[in-house]
Design a protein around this motif. Structure first.
Motif, PDB file in Angstrom:
ATOM      1  N   ALA A 141       0.832  -1.204   0.000  1.00 44.83           N
ATOM      2  CA  ALA A 141       0.000   0.000   0.000  1.00 44.83           C
ATOM      3  C   ALA A 141       0.866   1.254   0.000  1.00 44.83           C
ATOM      4  O   ALA A 141       0.583   2.217  -0.732  1.00 44.83           O
ATOM      5  N   CYS A 142       1.907   1.257   0.826  1.00 46.08           N
ATOM      6  CA  CYS A 142       2.799   2.429   0.863  1.00 46.08           C
ATOM      7  C   CYS A 142       3.472   2.643  -0.484  1.00 46.08           C
ATOM      8  O   CYS A 142       3.564   3.783  -0.980  1.00 46.08           O
ATOM      9  N   THR A 143       3.949   1.546  -1.098  1.00 49.25           N
ATOM     10  CA  THR A 143       4.595   1.669  -2.407  1.00 49.25           C
ATOM     11  C   THR A 143       3.617   2.173  -3.454  1.00 49.25           C
ATOM     12  O   THR A 143       3.952   3.020  -4.294  1.00 49.25           O
ATOM     13  N   ALA A 144       2.368   1.643  -3.426  1.00 47.77           N
ATOM     14  CA  ALA A 144       1.365   2.079  -4.390  1.00 47.77           C
ATOM     15  C   ALA A 144       1.053   3.561  -4.225  1.00 47.77           C
ATOM     16  O   ALA A 144       0.955   4.304  -5.214  1.00 47.77           O
ATOM     17  N   VAL A 145       0.915   4.007  -2.981  1.00 49.47           N
ATOM     18  CA  VAL A 145       0.613   5.419  -2.738  1.00 49.47           C
ATOM     19  C   VAL A 145       1.760   6.308  -3.200  1.00 49.47           C
ATOM     20  O   VAL A 145       1.545   7.334  -3.879  1.00 49.47           O
TER      21      VAL A 145
ATOM     22  N   SER B  62       4.148   5.575  -5.433  1.00 49.78           N
ATOM     23  CA  SER B  62       4.273   5.509  -6.892  1.00 49.78           C
ATOM     24  C   SER B  62       3.167   6.299  -7.574  1.00 49.78           C
ATOM     25  O   SER B  62       3.409   7.031  -8.544  1.00 49.78           O
ATOM     26  N   LEU B  63       1.932   6.159  -7.060  1.00 55.76           N
ATOM     27  CA  LEU B  63       0.820   6.878  -7.660  1.00 55.76           C
ATOM     28  C   LEU B  63       0.987   8.387  -7.499  1.00 55.76           C
ATOM     29  O   LEU B  63       0.739   9.161  -8.431  1.00 55.76           O
ATOM     30  N   THR B  64       1.413   8.798  -6.319  1.00 56.37           N
ATOM     31  CA  THR B  64       1.638  10.229  -6.096  1.00 56.37           C
ATOM     32  C   THR B  64       2.722  10.775  -7.019  1.00 56.37           C
ATOM     33  O   THR B  64       2.562  11.841  -7.641  1.00 56.37           O
ATOM     34  N   ALA B  65       3.829  10.015  -7.124  1.00 53.63           N
ATOM     35  CA  ALA B  65       4.910  10.458  -8.013  1.00 53.63           C
ATOM     36  C   ALA B  65       4.436  10.485  -9.464  1.00 53.63           C
ATOM     37  O   ALA B  65       4.775  11.406 -10.227  1.00 53.63           O
ATOM     38  N   GLY B  66       3.622   9.482  -9.868  1.00 52.71           N
ATOM     39  CA  GLY B  66       3.122   9.451 -11.237  1.00 52.71           C
ATOM     40  C   GLY B  66       2.193  10.600 -11.538  1.00 52.71           C
ATOM     41  O   GLY B  66       2.268  11.225 -12.615  1.00 52.71           O
ATOM     42  N   VAL B  67       1.294  10.903 -10.605  1.00 53.06           N
ATOM     43  CA  VAL B  67       0.365  12.023 -10.804  1.00 53.06           C
ATOM     44  C   VAL B  67       1.127  13.341 -10.896  1.00 53.06           C
ATOM     45  O   VAL B  67       0.839  14.188 -11.765  1.00 53.06           O
ATOM     46  N   LEU B  68       2.092  13.508 -10.016  1.00 52.22           N
ATOM     47  CA  LEU B  68       2.889  14.741 -10.061  1.00 52.22           C
ATOM     48  C   LEU B  68       3.657  14.850 -11.373  1.00 52.22           C
ATOM     49  O   LEU B  68       3.738  15.932 -11.985  1.00 52.22           O
ATOM     50  N   PHE B  69       4.228  13.734 -11.835  1.00 52.07           N
ATOM     51  CA  PHE B  69       4.962  13.755 -13.097  1.00 52.07           C
ATOM     52  C   PHE B  69       4.018  14.034 -14.263  1.00 52.07           C
ATOM     53  O   PHE B  69       4.356  14.780 -15.191  1.00 52.07           O
TER      54      PHE B  69
ATOM     55  N   GLN C  27      -0.054   7.879 -18.463  1.00 48.87           N
ATOM     56  CA  GLN C  27      -0.969   7.432 -17.411  1.00 48.87           C
ATOM     57  C   GLN C  27      -1.058   5.919 -17.347  1.00 48.87           C
ATOM     58  O   GLN C  27      -1.053   5.330 -16.264  1.00 48.87           O
ATOM     59  N   HIS C  28      -1.138   5.286 -18.527  1.00 50.35           N
ATOM     60  CA  HIS C  28      -1.164   3.818 -18.541  1.00 50.35           C
ATOM     61  C   HIS C  28       0.120   3.251 -17.940  1.00 50.35           C
ATOM     62  O   HIS C  28       0.097   2.260 -17.193  1.00 50.35           O
ATOM     63  N   LEU C  29       1.238   3.891 -18.299  1.00 44.60           N
ATOM     64  CA  LEU C  29       2.521   3.428 -17.749  1.00 44.60           C
ATOM     65  C   LEU C  29       2.568   3.619 -16.237  1.00 44.60           C
ATOM     66  O   LEU C  29       3.111   2.785 -15.507  1.00 44.60           O
ATOM     67  N   ILE C  30       1.969   4.731 -15.777  1.00 43.88           N
ATOM     68  CA  ILE C  30       1.955   4.984 -14.324  1.00 43.88           C
ATOM     69  C   ILE C  30       1.155   3.898 -13.608  1.00 43.88           C
ATOM     70  O   ILE C  30       1.593   3.331 -12.607  1.00 43.88           O
ATOM     71  N   TRP C  31      -0.042   3.593 -14.136  1.00 48.79           N
ATOM     72  CA  TRP C  31      -0.855   2.558 -13.495  1.00 48.79           C
ATOM     73  C   TRP C  31      -0.169   1.200 -13.541  1.00 48.79           C
ATOM     74  O   TRP C  31      -0.229   0.437 -12.578  1.00 48.79           O
ATOM     75  N   LEU C  32       0.465   0.906 -14.670  1.00 45.80           N
ATOM     76  CA  LEU C  32       1.187  -0.368 -14.764  1.00 45.80           C
ATOM     77  C   LEU C  32       2.335  -0.408 -13.764  1.00 45.80           C
ATOM     78  O   LEU C  32       2.575  -1.427 -13.092  1.00 45.80           O
TER      79      LEU C  32
ATOM     80  N   GLY D 214       0.939  -0.893 -10.227  1.00 46.51           N
ATOM     81  CA  GLY D 214       0.532  -2.279  -9.983  1.00 46.51           C
ATOM     82  C   GLY D 214       1.707  -3.206  -9.811  1.00 46.51           C
ATOM     83  O   GLY D 214       1.751  -4.021  -8.875  1.00 46.51           O
ATOM     84  N   LEU D 215       2.687  -3.101 -10.736  1.00 48.04           N
ATOM     85  CA  LEU D 215       3.860  -3.978 -10.640  1.00 48.04           C
ATOM     86  C   LEU D 215       4.678  -3.682  -9.391  1.00 48.04           C
ATOM     87  O   LEU D 215       5.184  -4.607  -8.741  1.00 48.04           O
ATOM     88  N   SER D 216       4.810  -2.396  -9.056  1.00 42.31           N
ATOM     89  CA  SER D 216       5.571  -2.036  -7.850  1.00 42.31           C
ATOM     90  C   SER D 216       4.895  -2.571  -6.599  1.00 42.31           C
ATOM     91  O   SER D 216       5.555  -3.108  -5.696  1.00 42.31           O
ATOM     92  N   ALA D 217       3.559  -2.430  -6.551  1.00 50.33           N
ATOM     93  CA  ALA D 217       2.840  -2.937  -5.382  1.00 50.33           C
ATOM     94  C   ALA D 217       2.972  -4.447  -5.273  1.00 50.33           C
ATOM     95  O   ALA D 217       3.187  -4.997  -4.184  1.00 50.33           O
ATOM     96  N   LEU D 218       2.858  -5.146  -6.410  1.00 55.14           N
ATOM     97  CA  LEU D 218       2.980  -6.602  -6.383  1.00 55.14           C
ATOM     98  C   LEU D 218       4.385  -7.034  -5.972  1.00 55.14           C
ATOM     99  O   LEU D 218       4.557  -7.920  -5.121  1.00 55.14           O
TER     100      LEU D 218
END
Length: 451
Positions: free
Chosen positions: A17-21, A23-30, A156-161, A164-168
């Protein structure tokens, strides 16, 4: 249901969860930074085209005049295939459109806007042809930014991918790390599960435990040590009870059997019953003493504190023992004075045990002395008697239950080795301590009570 999830799984889910948050935050900012960067580039491009377009239309005040400048406008727009131009009059009437087939809904406000029409995205830049005139015609520059949008969508697709991969990956690595890190805890569980009454000497290797578990390991080892000590004391206590009760029970049984072997006179039966009564009274006294010790060890002794003049209490006890002292040709004395808040009955019992013990082991022409002293933080009571010196290795055992310094001596059923143990329990119940010293023919018991 969550309470049943193992700690390693909880940690793995938390890591994921921490990694997903993050990564998602960094992706949104980027993504937002990329969008802002593209908008800035589009603004610069449109600003660079604006002077040439204004220069080409500087003499235009009516729609009919645009036909004379159409060729110049087409030539200027030909340098930027993605750029389209619309010219509107002051009343909003469309005067010119370089790409009439693509006419999205225009904004009435000046500035940079983003529009979408038929799946195509535009950057719309609305400015006045002549900023110094209030009723100037307006220019609308339309820049096709579909390729920008496609890039952002792929991003955006790359961010979601990536999320997901980082969280897994983090969940799998976190589960492995948590399981490996919690191995000492599982070892502690295995050792705790293997502990039984016959293996209380087992200890955790606290030196090999992580820093977070070292304190728990030390506490667990301390608990095992207390259990082992308590079990050993209980075993010894049971053995002592059996040993101490065996003699009076054997005496009662033998005496009764002998009495019943033949008919006897009434006086003989009375004498036999009196003998049995004496043994039974000794056993009852022993049982009462053991119950008292059991209550003391469980902290169940209830103190009734009152202000006691220890000088008067000691004098009263010495007066009670005076006949025994005179018969044994032992002198008794008391010096000093002290006042203490304590339970009168309990302290009298403790001091009585010490005086009785001192009189029994003081030879003729000996002395028993009691000294009272008050210090800044405590009250001291010393009971001293002359007699045989107690060996140093025996002193620590004097307060053990059923312990006798000389096992070969039998002093009657009223002395079973519980007096000093009871005295110690009473002193501890008052928050104090007791110790014994013996040298050069003088034995001294010193009681220290908090003032």
């Amino acid at each position: 249901m969550f309470e049943r999830i193992s700690l390693s799984r909880r940690l793995a889910l938390l890591f994921a969860a921490c990694t997903a948050v993050v990564s998602l935050t960094a992706g949104v900012l980027f993504n937002r930074a990329s969008e802002a960067h593209f908008m800035e580039l589009d603004q610069q491009l449109l600003d660079s085209k604006l002077p040439a377009l204004r220069d080409a239309l500087k003499d235009v005040t009516r729609a009919e005049q645009l036909s004379e400048h159409r060729q110049a406008l087409q030539a200027e727009l030909a340098h930027s295939p993605d750029l389209a131009l619309q010219v509107q009059g002051p009343d909003g009437e469309l005067w010119f459109a370089s790409a009439p087939a693509t006419t999205p809904q225009m904004s009435n406000r000046n500035g940079l806007h983003t529009l979408t029409d038929n799946g195509i995205s535009y950057r719309s830049y609305v400015v006045a042809l002549r900023p110094e005139q209030a009723d100037s015609p307006r220019l609308t520059l339309l820049l096709d930014i579909t390729h920008h949008q496609h890039f952002l969508q792929r991003m955006q697709h790359l961010i979601w991918l990536t999320v997901g991969l980082s969280a897994l990956a983090t969940a799998l690595l976190g589960a492995w790390a948590a399981r490996r890190g919690l191995r000492p805890l599982r070892e502690m569980t295995d050792i705790a599960a293997s502990v039984s009454a016959s293996s209380l000497t087992t200890r955790l290797p606290s030196h090999a435990l992580p820093a977070e578990l070292a304190e728990l390991g030390l506490a667990f080892n301390a608990m095992l040590a207390r259990l082992d000590e308590g079990f050993q004391r209980l075993s010894a206590f049971s053995a002592d009870i059996a040993h101490e009760l065996r003699t009076p029970l054997s005496n009662l049984l033998t005496h009764t059997q002998v009495t019943l072997t033949r008919p006897r006179a009434l006086d003989e039966y009375r004498e036999a019953l009196l003998g049995n009564l004496e043994e039974l009274q000794g056993m009852a006294q022993m049982v009462n003493a053991m119950l008292y010790l059991a209550k003391a060890e469980q902290g169940l002794l209830t103190l009734r504190r009152e202000s006691l003049n220890l000088e008067e209490e000691v004098d009263a006890l010495q007066e009670f023992f005076l006949p025994l002292a005179e018969e044994a040709q032992v002198t008794m004395s008391r010096q000093g004075h002290a006042v203490f808040q304590g339970d009168r009955h309990m302290l009298r019992r403790a001091l009585s045990n010490l005086l009785d013990n001192a009189l029994r082991f003081t030879p003729a022409q000996g002395r028993v002395a009691v000294a009272l002293e008050t210090t800044a933080h405590s009250v001291l009571i010393a009971v001293e008697n002359t007699g045989q010196t107690i060996p140093a290795h025996v002193l620590p055992k004097l307060f053990d239950r059923f312990y006798r310094a000389d096992p070969s001596r039998h002093e009657g059923s009223e002395h079973v080795g519980l007096g000093l143990a009871i005295t110690q329990s009473i002193i501890k119940a008052h928050g104090g301590s007791i110790r014994c010293e013996s040298q050069e023919g003088v034995t001294r018991f010193t009681i220290e009570l908090p003032n």
